[in-house]
Design an enzyme around this catalytic site. Sequence first.
Site, mmCIF file in Angstrom:
data_model
loop_
_atom_site.group_PDB
_atom_site.id
_atom_site.type_symbol
_atom_site.label_atom_id
_atom_site.label_comp_id
_atom_site.label_asym_id
_atom_site.label_seq_id
_atom_site.Cartn_x
_atom_site.Cartn_y
_atom_site.Cartn_z
ATOM 1 N N ARG A 1 30.388 53.352 25.232
ATOM 2 C CA ARG A 1 30.140 52.360 26.276
ATOM 3 C C ARG A 1 28.666 52.309 26.658
ATOM 4 N NH1 ARG A 1 30.095 53.095 32.415
ATOM 5 N NH2 ARG A 1 30.095 50.956 33.182
ATOM 6 N N SER B 1 32.715 47.562 31.610
ATOM 7 C CA SER B 1 33.261 48.781 32.208
ATOM 8 C C SER B 1 34.160 49.469 31.185
ATOM 9 C CB SER B 1 34.049 48.436 33.475
ATOM 10 O OG SER B 1 35.192 47.661 33.145
ATOM 11 N N ASP C 1 42.191 45.609 44.242
ATOM 12 C CA ASP C 1 42.040 45.661 45.692
ATOM 13 C C ASP C 1 41.108 44.537 46.108
ATOM 14 O OD1 ASP C 1 42.112 46.520 48.327
ATOM 15 O OD2 ASP C 1 40.462 47.924 48.060
ATOM 16 N N GLN D 1 37.662 39.464 38.451
ATOM 17 C CA GLN D 1 37.134 40.281 39.548
ATOM 18 C C GLN D 1 36.294 39.447 40.500
ATOM 19 O OE1 GLN D 1 35.393 43.204 36.923
ATOM 20 N NE2 GLN D 1 36.949 44.728 37.405
ATOM 21 N N SER E 1 46.792 50.195 36.573
ATOM 22 C CA SER E 1 46.235 50.287 37.916
ATOM 23 C C SER E 1 45.112 51.317 37.903
ATOM 24 C CB SER E 1 47.321 50.693 38.925
ATOM 25 O OG SER E 1 46.774 50.865 40.210
ATOM 26 N N ASN E 2 43.897 50.853 38.151
ATOM 27 C CA ASN E 2 42.729 51.739 38.085
ATOM 28 C C ASN E 2 42.446 52.337 39.458
ATOM 29 O OD1 ASN E 2 40.476 53.094 37.239
ATOM 30 N ND2 ASN E 2 39.159 51.285 37.196
ATOM 31 N N SER F 1 38.929 53.910 40.404
ATOM 32 C CA SER F 1 37.756 53.164 40.857
ATOM 33 C C SER F 1 37.493 53.399 42.340
ATOM 34 C CB SER F 1 37.948 51.669 40.595
ATOM 35 O OG SER F 1 39.056 51.169 41.333
ATOM 36 N N GLY G 1 43.259 57.587 36.681
ATOM 37 C CA GLY G 1 42.473 58.340 37.651
ATOM 38 C C GLY G 1 40.989 58.216 37.373
ATOM 39 N N HIS H 1 63.571 53.398 33.237
ATOM 40 C CA HIS H 1 64.366 54.369 32.480
ATOM 41 C C HIS H 1 65.694 53.793 31.983
ATOM 42 C CE1 HIS H 1 64.759 58.160 30.752
ATOM 43 N NE2 HIS H 1 64.927 58.944 31.809
ATOM 44 N N ASP I 1 63.092 55.450 27.100
ATOM 45 C CA ASP I 1 63.337 56.888 27.223
ATOM 46 C C ASP I 1 62.018 57.650 27.240
ATOM 47 O OD1 ASP I 1 62.583 57.605 24.370
ATOM 48 O OD2 ASP I 1 64.287 56.282 23.964
#
Length: 446
Positions: A255, A270, A313, A342, A363-364, A367, A388, A416, A420
């Site tokens: 990156r 990013s 968010d 964004q 879901s980040n 950040s 995370g 579920h 599995d």
Amino acid sequence: MYLLTCLHVFSSAVSQRPIVSFKLSDIGEGIMEVTVKEWYVKEGDKVSQFDSICEVQSDKASVTITSRYDGVIKKLHYEVDGTALVGKPLVDIETESSSEVLQEEDVVETPAMARDEHTHQEIKGLKTQATPAVRRLAIENNIKLSEVVGTGKDCRILKEDILNFLAKQTGAIIPPTLFQEIQPPPPLAAARPVSTPAALKAPPTTPKPVFTGKDVTEPLKGYHRAMVKTMTAALKIPHFGYCDELDLSRLVSLRAELRPIAEGRGVKLSYMPFFIKAASLSLLHFPILNSSLDEGCQNITYKASHNIGLAMDTVNGLLVPNVKNVQLLSVFDVAQELNRLQALGTAGQLGTNELSGGTFTLSNIGSIGGTYAKPVILPPEAAIGALGKVQVLPRFDAGGQVVRAHIMNVSWSADHRIIDGATMCRFSNLWKKYLENPASMVLDLK
């Protein structure tokens, strides 16, 4: 006497101009009420066709409503933050011509996208996209939109396309300065320098604490109401959880190498485009994670498109826009689309097109600063991953030496009933392999 009679007839005609009750028409998806977010007009204002009247917000998205008539606003039926009902009048408009069809169905524009709404027109089974201003320009010059080739995104017809078409028909030469005047505003993602992180992040200011000394009760509206409905439905899904950690040291280096190249093209790069593309490549091998189960739990639908959502968010709360057809996009294409989403999220202008149709979600949470999470599946999807923050931690290399490593934790949740633990584990391992050795992604890129 004759003159007085004529004046009386004239004054009666002026005073009896027809008044139209501009109603809120059905905006789809079973929505029966919306919240009026902002009025663009006030009583006594003169409006023309396609002028914006107000912006309303459902539990799905914000929608801009435009006028169908030329006339004068006589009455606003709702205050800001008032609840407007489908089929009930929004405003009364005194029209300028009694020959108009007064009671035909009112028009609601498509969800707001950076204040540049577009409408659709069915022509021989195909849809053309153009802003109201472009459509008006076409009407004024007697041009059929079906005959114009759009050069905008998704073949949207721009004012420049209309002028070029007109120039070809008339042989006129359009000065370059005219094109500069009618160019649409740049995308919000490019409105600020790429190097400014504030353009892509939530406002850093923390709201001041408010202490009123008494309880306050208010109704749930808009996106908060949607969140209640969605999360209540999610509780009906038996969640299976799985966690792992990744060493992103090679991805960090890659990156860093590609970032200035992307910025040279006007795009902030990013880690998310890599996470999203790796997920899409992995979904090709495990399509059940890109599926949905019907309400009766009798049928499963494997989705052909990888519309991968990103929990975001925003100023309006938690929203999950998605990048469409990731299986057909490059990492750079994904980064470009993320920049756009964004920017719209920061401006509070994400629409139904961006917020609907998702098939898989990431879901980040990292950040903001989290390391672990227990993500909740977004119905009707079957899986979601929570990422995370990337931390520099000590790890052992192949020779047993302690080295610096860029470690990230991931937490998966899966339905579920149809997925599995072994399938979730194998998918995660493949996704992890792509990211820990990003060069391997090159072999599978289309």
